[in-house]
Enzyme design. Sequence first.
Site, mmCIF file in Angstrom:
data_model
loop_
_atom_site.group_PDB
_atom_site.id
_atom_site.type_symbol
_atom_site.label_atom_id
_atom_site.label_comp_id
_atom_site.label_asym_id
_atom_site.label_seq_id
_atom_site.Cartn_x
_atom_site.Cartn_y
_atom_site.Cartn_z
ATOM 1 N N ASN A 103 0.898 -1.225 -0.062
ATOM 2 C CA ASN A 103 0.175 -0.067 -0.036
ATOM 3 C C ASN A 103 0.882 1.144 0.003
ATOM 4 O OD1 ASN A 103 -2.458 1.554 0.482
ATOM 5 N ND2 ASN A 103 -1.857 1.935 2.557
ATOM 6 N N HIS A 105 0.919 5.216 1.681
ATOM 7 C CA HIS A 105 0.067 6.137 2.579
ATOM 8 C C HIS A 105 0.890 7.507 2.664
ATOM 9 C CE1 HIS A 105 -2.294 7.016 6.043
ATOM 10 N NE2 HIS A 105 -1.160 7.647 6.597
HETATM 11 C C1 GRF Z 1 -3.019 8.979 -2.409
HETATM 12 O O1 GRF Z 1 -2.753 10.010 -1.773
HETATM 13 C C2 GRF Z 1 -2.335 7.734 -1.573
HETATM 14 O O2 GRF Z 1 -1.090 7.932 -0.698
HETATM 15 C C3 GRF Z 1 -3.539 7.400 -0.786
HETATM 16 O O3 GRF Z 1 -4.782 7.477 -1.728
HETATM 17 C C4 GRF Z 1 -4.328 8.432 -2.582
HETATM 18 C C5 GRF Z 1 -4.689 7.920 -3.859
HETATM 19 O O4 GRF Z 1 -4.779 8.867 -4.767
HETATM 20 N N1 GRF Z 1 -3.441 6.071 -0.259
HETATM 21 P P1 GRF Z 1 -4.752 8.263 -6.277
HETATM 22 O O5 GRF Z 1 -6.033 7.650 -6.906
HETATM 23 O O6 GRF Z 1 -3.600 7.471 -6.759
HETATM 24 O O7 GRF Z 1 -4.539 9.456 -7.422
#
Ligand code: GRF
Length: 197
Positions: A103, A105
Site C-alpha cells: 500500500n 500512504h
Molecule cells: C494517495 O494520496 C495515496 O497515498 C492514498 O490515496 C491517494 C490515492 O490517490 N492511499 P490516487 O487515486 O492514486 O490519485
Amino acid sequence: MKRVAVLISGRGSNLGALIAAQDASYKIILVISNVEGAGGLEKAQQAGIATAVIPHGGKSREDFDAEMDAALRAAGAELVVLAGFMRILSDGFVRGWEGQLINIHPSLLPAYKGTRVHERVLAAHESESGASVHFVVPELDAGPVIAQTSVPVHADDTPETLADRVLSVEHTLYPHALKLLANGKVRLEKGAAAFTA
Ligand code: GRF
C-alpha cells in the site's frame, strides 16, 4: 515478470504512474475498483488492461474480500497493489496475500496513520511530511516500510497544497518500491522488510 493487480477506489493517479513505469519487472494484468465509475478504470482501459468492478455494498467484509480474492486468483495475480483503495481488508485476505500485498500512504509512517493526514500534519506544525510504501499487515497502516520519500511542509500550506506535493513524490516512489518487490530485492521476513542488494 511479476503479474500485478491494482486495487483502486478513485481517480487512480498512482495507478497511472504504475502503468507508465511498467518494465521487464512487472506487468499490470488486472485493475479492480470497488467503486463504479472510478477515474482509474478509464486509465486502465486506455492502457488495454482488464478491469473489474466489485461493489462492496450490501456484502459482509469477508464476502467482499472473498470475491476479490477469487478474481485475483483467477487472473493469476502474483502481487497486489493498493492504490487509493478505500476499504479496510479482512485479516483473512491480508494473510492470504502476505508479503505480496503493498500500500502507499501519504505520510512518513509510522507517523500519521489513518485518515485526514495532511490536516493533522499541519495542525502539529511539522516541518516535513512525505509518503511511504509498506507491506500490508492486518493492523491498519502498520506494516513494514519498503520505501519513503519526504517533502518539506511550507508555512502557508493548506491540506490541498501539501497533498499535491506528497502526491507528486508518490508517483515516483510507488513504481520504485513495486520494482524492489517484483525483483526480489525486498521481502517480508518475520514481520520485517528484508532487503538484498
Ligand atoms: C494517495 O494520496 C495515496 O497515498 C492514498 O490515496 C491517494 C490515492 O490517490 N492511499 P490516487 O487515486 O492514486 O490519485
